[in-house]
Design a protein around this motif. Sequence first.
Motif, mmCIF file in Angstrom:
data_model
loop_
_atom_site.group_PDB
_atom_site.id
_atom_site.type_symbol
_atom_site.label_atom_id
_atom_site.label_comp_id
_atom_site.label_asym_id
_atom_site.label_seq_id
_atom_site.Cartn_x
_atom_site.Cartn_y
_atom_site.Cartn_z
ATOM 1 N N LYS A 288 -21.174 46.189 11.090
ATOM 2 C CA LYS A 288 -22.586 45.988 10.686
ATOM 3 C C LYS A 288 -22.972 44.630 10.860
ATOM 4 O O LYS A 288 -24.071 45.080 12.055
ATOM 5 C CB LYS A 288 -22.564 45.521 9.266
ATOM 6 C CG LYS A 288 -23.869 46.259 8.388
ATOM 7 C CD LYS A 288 -23.891 46.662 6.933
ATOM 8 C CE LYS A 288 -24.679 46.830 6.422
ATOM 9 N NZ LYS A 288 -25.597 47.065 5.030
ATOM 10 N N LYS A 295 -26.753 51.124 13.771
ATOM 11 C CA LYS A 295 -26.695 52.007 12.697
ATOM 12 C C LYS A 295 -26.628 53.525 13.079
ATOM 13 O O LYS A 295 -27.295 53.846 13.984
ATOM 14 C CB LYS A 295 -27.894 51.422 11.619
ATOM 15 C CG LYS A 295 -27.802 51.636 10.820
ATOM 16 C CD LYS A 295 -29.312 51.258 9.500
ATOM 17 C CE LYS A 295 -29.804 51.962 8.398
ATOM 18 N NZ LYS A 295 -30.293 51.325 7.993
ATOM 19 N N ASP A 371 -24.801 48.060 -0.357
ATOM 20 C CA ASP A 371 -25.418 48.950 0.454
ATOM 21 C C ASP A 371 -25.422 49.599 1.206
ATOM 22 O O ASP A 371 -25.161 48.954 2.707
ATOM 23 C CB ASP A 371 -27.176 48.319 1.007
ATOM 24 C CG ASP A 371 -27.958 48.710 1.312
ATOM 25 O OD1 ASP A 371 -28.080 49.905 1.015
ATOM 26 O OD2 ASP A 371 -28.828 48.734 1.747
ATOM 27 N N ASP A 372 -24.688 51.200 1.693
ATOM 28 C CA ASP A 372 -24.107 51.345 1.986
ATOM 29 C C ASP A 372 -24.903 52.218 3.448
ATOM 30 O O ASP A 372 -25.053 53.847 2.815
ATOM 31 C CB ASP A 372 -22.755 52.318 1.442
ATOM 32 C CG ASP A 372 -21.990 53.179 1.937
ATOM 33 O OD1 ASP A 372 -21.912 52.789 3.885
ATOM 34 O OD2 ASP A 372 -20.966 53.576 1.990
ATOM 35 N N ASP A 373 -25.879 51.412 3.754
ATOM 36 C CA ASP A 373 -26.898 52.098 4.968
ATOM 37 C C ASP A 373 -26.290 53.093 6.196
ATOM 38 O O ASP A 373 -27.100 52.762 6.954
ATOM 39 C CB ASP A 373 -27.652 51.778 4.738
ATOM 40 C CG ASP A 373 -28.743 50.547 5.083
ATOM 41 O OD1 ASP A 373 -27.955 49.778 5.390
ATOM 42 O OD2 ASP A 373 -29.310 49.806 5.106
ATOM 43 N N TYR A 374 -25.435 51.989 6.537
ATOM 44 C CA TYR A 374 -25.421 51.502 7.962
ATOM 45 C C TYR A 374 -24.107 52.485 8.082
ATOM 46 O O TYR A 374 -24.597 53.195 9.444
ATOM 47 C CB TYR A 374 -23.835 50.223 8.046
ATOM 48 C CG TYR A 374 -23.904 50.387 9.907
ATOM 49 C CD1 TYR A 374 -24.835 49.537 10.418
ATOM 50 C CD2 TYR A 374 -22.812 49.684 9.660
ATOM 51 C CE1 TYR A 374 -24.547 48.676 11.834
ATOM 52 C CE2 TYR A 374 -22.857 49.609 11.852
ATOM 53 C CZ TYR A 374 -22.754 49.333 12.279
ATOM 54 O OH TYR A 374 -23.472 49.462 13.503
#
Length: 449
Positions: A288, A295, A371-374
């Motif tokens: 990340k 992303k 924050d698991d948005d990648y």
Amino acid sequence: MVLGTSSDAGGGRSRTLRSRRSLLRASTGLGAAAVVGGALTGCSRRSSGATRVRLWSWLTGMDQYVAAFNATRRDIHVELSVIAAGTSGGYAQQTNAIRAHNAPDILHVEYQALPQIVTTGGLRELTDDVADLADGFLPAAWRSVRPDGRTWALPMDFCPMAFFYRKDLFDDAGIRVPRTWEEFRRAATAVRRADAGARIATFPLNDGAFFAGMAWQAGNPWWRISSDAWRVGIDGAGTLRMADYWQDMIASGRVAHTATGTQSWISAMHHGRLWGMLGATWGVGMVKKSLPADKGRWAIAPMPSWGDTSATGVWGGSAFGVSAESEAPEAALTFLRWLSTDPAVPRIGAKVTFPSPAHLPGRQVARKAYDDDYFVGDPVFDVLDDAATRVPEWTWGPTSLSVFSTTADVLAPVATGGITIPGAVRKLQTSTVDGMRERGLAVTRGSRT
């Protein structure tokens, strides 16, 4: 039998634990100093009314953990000194301080280094003081701080291995994510067919910790404590099977063999010359951070398995121990209990890195805080939480750190055909046995079955 568990019964277990304890004590003239009546004792240093605790560590975010702890306590003040990472000089600095009798109150000790630090006599035994915490940790992490059946440190984080891959490239090429190493071989061939200049991943020949993690998955412990000797089995069947496989993968050009973590490696990942990474939990934060523009391209999957054996190795993780000569052992342990079990820690960690607590309740906190948005595909915590429960038995030896260095040396000629990986493994077995005997350790050769 896993070291440090209670699977044996009766007198046999007592004799086994006594022999393990005497084995570690026999490795040093200082070992007796590590036990102080079975409980923490010592004088306290006080600064402005608070007991001062000195901590040496290289862990990312440790400054923020220390600040958070100090903000909530008036009776204890932790002072952090940031030192070089373990194999980059941190362990040498700690060992020198132990010998000079000026070690800090708390030592940063990765699992693979723990037996080596124990043999210096530099750690206090914590068995009785932390017995109440045992059931709260991942079993494999708890075993890792009990090399001889006694507890020498508290686990903080734990890093099972996993496979990171470019989901966009796999999907565009119609390649299924491999679940076994045979499927990985076929997927590697398909990657080259889709792009002759690309490889599915690199198998770095310069990283002994990575190589040990791959052997760990193969179910072949390199060290065991047997009676009053260390049994060394680096050239066991599991490691040799793994070595044969990767020798073929490298020789056939299906995988690269370059180092990870370099700028050229990052560039290859970004530009699609490497479609995947054989990594571990810490890879979530590294990918990340290193590839912010990617992303939505990367996903994470379980490490491919050997046939029907669902297992994974471990590559990294930290624990912390109390110095044998600490003048504030109770205060030091108070901080370590907080660092390992307080929910504030994974919440802080989620802001600075990817938290992977060894403490089971902490993993649930980390899941909610991060924050698991990648990544796309399966949630990273689902994959890694499952992997953490599939870790086979393993014991680190008293020379693990030097073996890591030797591993990189003996594997280096593989790149030019100067040696095969199985040949390097056999060479590593011989050098490890010889090195341990030179240190005066009782050693037997492990079985290849």
